[in-house]
Design a protein around this motif. Structure first.
Motif, PDB file in Angstrom:
ATOM      1  N   ALA A   5       0.821  -1.207   0.000  1.00  0.00           N
ATOM      2  CA  ALA A   5       0.000   0.000   0.000  1.00  0.00           C
ATOM      3  C   ALA A   5       0.855   1.258   0.000  1.00  0.00           C
ATOM      4  O   ALA A   5       1.890   1.328   0.670  1.00  0.00           O
ATOM      5  N   ALA A   6       0.400   2.249  -0.756  1.00  0.00           N
ATOM      6  CA  ALA A   6       1.112   3.526  -0.832  1.00  0.00           C
ATOM      7  C   ALA A   6       1.056   4.246   0.502  1.00  0.00           C
ATOM      8  O   ALA A   6       0.085   4.145   1.257  1.00  0.00           O
ATOM      9  N   ALA A   7       2.104   4.975   0.818  1.00  0.00           N
ATOM     10  CA  ALA A   7       2.162   5.738   2.062  1.00  0.00           C
ATOM     11  C   ALA A   7       1.302   6.989   1.949  1.00  0.00           C
ATOM     12  O   ALA A   7       1.254   7.625   0.891  1.00  0.00           O
ATOM     13  N   ARG A  39       8.337  -8.586  -3.454  1.00  0.00           N
ATOM     14  CA  ARG A  39       7.733  -7.301  -3.797  1.00  0.00           C
ATOM     15  C   ARG A  39       7.314  -6.527  -2.544  1.00  0.00           C
ATOM     16  O   ARG A  39       7.358  -5.293  -2.519  1.00  0.00           O
ATOM     17  N   LEU A  40       6.921  -7.246  -1.491  1.00  0.00           N
ATOM     18  CA  LEU A  40       6.610  -6.567  -0.227  1.00  0.00           C
ATOM     19  C   LEU A  40       7.869  -5.923   0.362  1.00  0.00           C
ATOM     20  O   LEU A  40       7.818  -4.798   0.873  1.00  0.00           O
ATOM     21  N   ILE A  41       8.981  -6.637   0.307  1.00  0.00           N
ATOM     22  CA  ILE A  41      10.235  -6.086   0.825  1.00  0.00           C
ATOM     23  C   ILE A  41      10.633  -4.851   0.023  1.00  0.00           C
ATOM     24  O   ILE A  41      11.015  -3.818   0.593  1.00  0.00           O
ATOM     25  N   SER A  42      10.547  -4.932  -1.303  1.00  0.00           N
ATOM     26  CA  SER A  42      10.861  -3.766  -2.138  1.00  0.00           C
ATOM     27  C   SER A  42       9.946  -2.602  -1.798  1.00  0.00           C
ATOM     28  O   SER A  42      10.383  -1.444  -1.731  1.00  0.00           O
ATOM     29  N   LEU A  87       8.438  -2.019   1.128  1.00  0.00           N
ATOM     30  CA  LEU A  87       8.818  -1.469   2.436  1.00  0.00           C
ATOM     31  C   LEU A  87      10.026  -0.554   2.312  1.00  0.00           C
ATOM     32  O   LEU A  87      10.086   0.506   2.956  1.00  0.00           O
ATOM     33  N   MET A  88      10.999  -0.931   1.506  1.00  0.00           N
ATOM     34  CA  MET A  88      12.162  -0.077   1.289  1.00  0.00           C
ATOM     35  C   MET A  88      11.770   1.241   0.627  1.00  0.00           C
ATOM     36  O   MET A  88      12.465   2.249   0.763  1.00  0.00           O
ATOM     37  N   ASP A  89      10.639   1.226  -0.060  1.00  0.00           N
ATOM     38  CA  ASP A  89      10.138   2.413  -0.754  1.00  0.00           C
ATOM     39  C   ASP A  89       9.058   3.130   0.048  1.00  0.00           C
ATOM     40  O   ASP A  89       8.361   4.009  -0.478  1.00  0.00           O
ATOM     41  N   GLY A  90       8.887   2.749   1.316  1.00  0.00           N
ATOM     42  CA  GLY A  90       7.913   3.428   2.163  1.00  0.00           C
ATOM     43  C   GLY A  90       6.503   2.877   2.101  1.00  0.00           C
ATOM     44  O   GLY A  90       5.579   3.468   2.661  1.00  0.00           O
ATOM     45  N   ARG A  91       6.311   1.739   1.446  1.00  0.00           N
ATOM     46  CA  ARG A  91       4.977   1.145   1.353  1.00  0.00           C
ATOM     47  C   ARG A  91       4.704   0.208   2.537  1.00  0.00           C
ATOM     48  O   ARG A  91       5.625  -0.271   3.191  1.00  0.00           O
ATOM     49  N   SER A  92       3.416  -0.061   2.759  1.00  0.00           N
ATOM     50  CA  SER A  92       2.992  -0.921   3.859  1.00  0.00           C
ATOM     51  C   SER A  92       2.426  -2.231   3.348  1.00  0.00           C
ATOM     52  O   SER A  92       1.545  -2.219   2.474  1.00  0.00           O
ATOM     53  N   PRO A  93       2.875  -3.367   3.861  1.00  0.00           N
ATOM     54  CA  PRO A  93       2.169  -4.612   3.579  1.00  0.00           C
ATOM     55  C   PRO A  93       0.776  -4.576   4.199  1.00  0.00           C
ATOM     56  O   PRO A  93       0.620  -4.268   5.386  1.00  0.00           O
ATOM     57  N   VAL A  94      -0.228  -4.848   3.401  1.00  0.00           N
ATOM     58  CA  VAL A  94      -1.611  -4.815   3.857  1.00  0.00           C
ATOM     59  C   VAL A  94      -2.315  -6.086   3.406  1.00  0.00           C
ATOM     60  O   VAL A  94      -2.197  -6.494   2.248  1.00  0.00           O
ATOM     61  N   ILE A  95      -3.039  -6.709   4.342  1.00  0.00           N
ATOM     62  CA  ILE A  95      -3.896  -7.850   4.027  1.00  0.00           C
ATOM     63  C   ILE A  95      -5.320  -7.369   4.225  1.00  0.00           C
ATOM     64  O   ILE A  95      -5.716  -6.968   5.328  1.00  0.00           O
ATOM     65  N   ARG A  96      -6.121  -7.398   3.167  1.00  0.00           N
ATOM     66  CA  ARG A  96      -7.479  -6.846   3.209  1.00  0.00           C
ATOM     67  C   ARG A  96      -8.474  -7.922   2.800  1.00  0.00           C
ATOM     68  O   ARG A  96      -8.343  -8.530   1.749  1.00  0.00           O
ATOM     69  N   ARG A  97      -9.464  -8.130   3.664  1.00  0.00           N
ATOM     70  CA  ARG A  97     -10.484  -9.148   3.384  1.00  0.00           C
ATOM     71  C   ARG A  97     -11.869  -8.541   3.547  1.00  0.00           C
ATOM     72  O   ARG A  97     -12.179  -7.943   4.574  1.00  0.00           O
ATOM     73  N   ALA A  98     -12.707  -8.709   2.531  1.00  0.00           N
ATOM     74  CA  ALA A  98     -14.096  -8.251   2.578  1.00  0.00           C
ATOM     75  C   ALA A  98     -15.000  -9.450   2.821  1.00  0.00           C
ATOM     76  O   ALA A  98     -14.911 -10.462   2.111  1.00  0.00           O
TER      77      ALA A  98
END
Length: 302
Positions: free
Chosen positions: A83-85, A117-120, A122-133
């Motif tokens: 997710a974008a910061a 891709r999650l690690i990349s 995070l290095m770029d300021g993004r957040s790992p997000v798990i979203r369930r509807a």
């Protein structure tokens, strides 16, 4: 930096209606690094939920997994996002595909590609997000924050640098070849055996070796049995010269009886000139008695 922190605090305000979100307060964020020669873990505890962690086993790339104290977000398909910061307007979230939320302590394991891709991110300021509807329109979300990630990732890389070349599933069985018609170990064979040896020394519970010598059908039955015996002995001698006790090794030899490929051409015959090596964990009360070369010969004369 203060502006970034304030922007992070606004995350809740931007979530969909009826969203249930789990994340740690900004001032309490921490990353932990643990590991040994077999596995490295980089984790962020998530308040009132569990943790998200990157796990890298020896011989593999990292995966990401979500651990929970309970199944409050429910089971089923969920979306994994980088997710974008909030402090970077104009950047969209990166959808990394779906994951299947299960039961138990570990809710899911990502693919290696998703974890990379999650690690990349995070290095770029993004957040790992798990979203369930859910079916009733309720959205459950688990979010990790990139705060303090760079320092922790450096420590994690230090752990990764000390991992063994392979894990037990990868190293426990190998075919040591003899491309020529001789009985001596070539550099490639020694390199394979060295990896197995290093694992045994790192993990004392791996305490027994099974050797099975083989030949092609080029010679007569007795000659082929002798060649397979000498090849198995060459492997045994390698381990003994490097500190493994003979009592930890069981050796058998079979001549041409069990080919990997039909002995119809030179390439196939080269595949059949081999020693199968298997590493095992054997409890002291279960250890097989070491089999001498003469005993093995007698066993296979019939």
């Amino acid at each position: 930096m203060r502006q970034r922190y304030l922007a992070l605090l606004s995350v809740f305000a931007s979530l969909p209606a009826m969203a249930l979100t789990f994340q740690t307060r900004l001032e309490s964020i921490e990353w932990t690094v643990e590991g040994d020669k077999f596995e490295c873990r980089l984790a962020q505890p998530i308040t009132d939920f569990g943790s998200g962690e990157f796990v890298r086993r020896a011989g593999e790339q990292a995966i990401f997994r979500l651990k929970a104290y309970n199944s409050v977000i429910g089971g089923g398909s969920a979306t994994l996002l980088a997710a974008a910061a909030p402090w970077q307007p104009g950047r969209g979230d990166i959808n990394l595909g779906s994951v299947n939320i299960g039961s138990g302590n570990v809710l899911f394991n990502s693919s290696q590609v998703q974890a990379g891709r999650l690690i990349s991110g995070l290095m770029d300021g993004r957040s790992p997000v798990i979203r369930r509807a859910s079916g009733d329109g309720r959205v459950s979300e688990v979010r990790l924050l990139p705060v303090k990630f760079s320092k922790a990732f450096n420590d994690y890389q230090g752990c990764v640098a000390k991992l063994l070349p392979q894990n037990f599933e990868q190293v426990k069985q190998s075919e040591v070849g003899f491309p020529g018609e001789g009985v001596d170990l070539d550099p490639q064979a020694k390199a394979k055996l060295q990896v197995m040896l290093e694992f045994m020394k790192a993990d004392p519970t791996v305490n027994h070796i099974e050797l099975d010598g083989h030949s092609d059908n080029s010679g007569n039955r007795l000659t082929n049995r002798e060649l397979s015996r000498r090849r198995a002995l060459a492997v045994m001698d390698f381990f003994k010269a490097n500190g493994i006790q003979e009592s930890q090794i069981t050796m058998r030899f079979h001549g041409e009886r069990y080919p990997l490929a039909p002995n119809t051409n030179a390439s196939n015959r080269a595949k059949n000139r081999r020693v199968a090596v298997r590493l095992e964990r054997v409890a002291p009360t279960e250890k097989p008695a070491p089999q001498s070369a003469s005993a093995a010969s007698a066993a296979h004369t019939s």
